[in-house]
Scaffold this active site. Structure first.
Site, PDB file in Angstrom:
ATOM      1  N   HIS A 266      49.799  43.306  38.610  1.00  0.00           N
ATOM      2  CA  HIS A 266      49.951  43.757  37.103  1.00  0.00           C
ATOM      3  C   HIS A 266      49.668  45.442  37.054  1.00  0.00           C
ATOM      4  CE1 HIS A 266      45.540  44.108  38.103  1.00  0.00           C
ATOM      5  NE2 HIS A 266      45.456  42.715  38.436  1.00  0.00           N
TER       6      HIS A 266
HETATM    7  P1  TYD Z   1      42.125  40.642  37.918  1.00  0.00           P
HETATM    8  O1  TYD Z   1      42.033  42.132  37.362  1.00  0.00           O
HETATM    9  O2  TYD Z   1      43.401  39.840  37.753  1.00  0.00           O
HETATM   10  O3  TYD Z   1      41.994  40.865  39.549  1.00  0.00           O
HETATM   11  P2  TYD Z   1      42.827  41.134  40.645  1.00  0.00           P
HETATM   12  O4  TYD Z   1      43.707  42.476  40.235  1.00  0.00           O
HETATM   13  O5  TYD Z   1      42.074  41.600  41.888  1.00  0.00           O
HETATM   14  O6  TYD Z   1      43.884  39.974  41.197  1.00  0.00           O
HETATM   15  O7  TYD Z   1      40.924  39.994  37.622  1.00  0.00           O
HETATM   16  C1  TYD Z   1      40.702  38.514  38.186  1.00  0.00           C
HETATM   17  C2  TYD Z   1      39.667  37.864  37.057  1.00  0.00           C
HETATM   18  O8  TYD Z   1      38.417  38.601  37.145  1.00  0.00           O
HETATM   19  C3  TYD Z   1      40.418  37.844  35.581  1.00  0.00           C
HETATM   20  O9  TYD Z   1      40.109  36.650  35.144  1.00  0.00           O
HETATM   21  C4  TYD Z   1      39.435  38.723  34.880  1.00  0.00           C
HETATM   22  C5  TYD Z   1      38.194  38.854  35.862  1.00  0.00           C
HETATM   23  N1  TYD Z   1      37.572  40.437  35.573  1.00  0.00           N
HETATM   24  C6  TYD Z   1      36.721  40.505  34.903  1.00  0.00           C
HETATM   25  O10 TYD Z   1      36.013  39.635  34.066  1.00  0.00           O
HETATM   26  N2  TYD Z   1      36.024  41.748  34.777  1.00  0.00           N
HETATM   27  C7  TYD Z   1      36.475  42.716  35.792  1.00  0.00           C
HETATM   28  O11 TYD Z   1      35.984  43.998  35.562  1.00  0.00           O
HETATM   29  C8  TYD Z   1      37.678  42.478  36.560  1.00  0.00           C
HETATM   30  C9  TYD Z   1      38.383  43.607  37.418  1.00  0.00           C
HETATM   31  C10 TYD Z   1      38.248  41.317  36.497  1.00  0.00           C
END
Ligand code: TYD
Length: 133
Positions: A51
């Protein structure tokens, strides 16, 4: 023009006899900090991320283990960074598409300029590709 990703070296205080402390303070960061989160126990077979963000800037640090980060900026410039020093971070600007792969024991700390906001995410790669260059 977009800012580009780059590595940041944090101060490393100490020595091999006593160990080290590294420090990040707002006065030496490229943005003001509003959130710190950390990612751990990620299986080696998993690629996280996939993303970009409209307003989020962040710095990733492998405080333990090794993290491979692949980045792409609008316009197609792709880079690959290996994080494996606890005193080195990767600055990721807005609109930086990123994918991370971790060694199992690695812990990723992330310093961010914004609180979590799902509306700030671009999770559709085709939408990312349509961004102005
Ligand atoms: P995501 O940012 O997509 O993780 P990565 O980049 O490591 O793949 O987040 C994964 C899940 O965690 C998503 O459901 C959102 C949640 N999340 C939060 O609730 N708060 C946060 O600060 C972060 C970074 C993620």
């Amino acid at each position: 023009m977009y800012k580009q990703p780059y590595l940041i070296e944090f101060p490393r205080i100490g020595n091999t006899m006593e160990g080290y402390i590294s420090v990040a303070e707002n006065k030496t960061l490229p943005f003001g900090t509003n959130r710190v989160y950390w990612t751990y126990y990620t299986p080696e077979s998993i690629r996280r991320g996939g993303h970009a963000h409209h307003q989020l800037e962040q710095i990733l640090v492998a405080v333990s283990g090794k993290i491979i980060v692949e980045t792409e900026m609008p316009g197609g410039v792709k880079e690959r960074f290996i994080l494996e020093s606890p005193n080195v971070g990767l600055y990721m600007p807005i609109y930086c598409w990123h994918i991370m792969q971790y060694t199992h024991s690695s812990v990723q700390m992330c310093i961010a300029n914004m609180v979590y906001d799902e509306k700030d995410y671009i999770r559709d790669y085709n939408e990312f590709l349509r961004l102005p260059r």
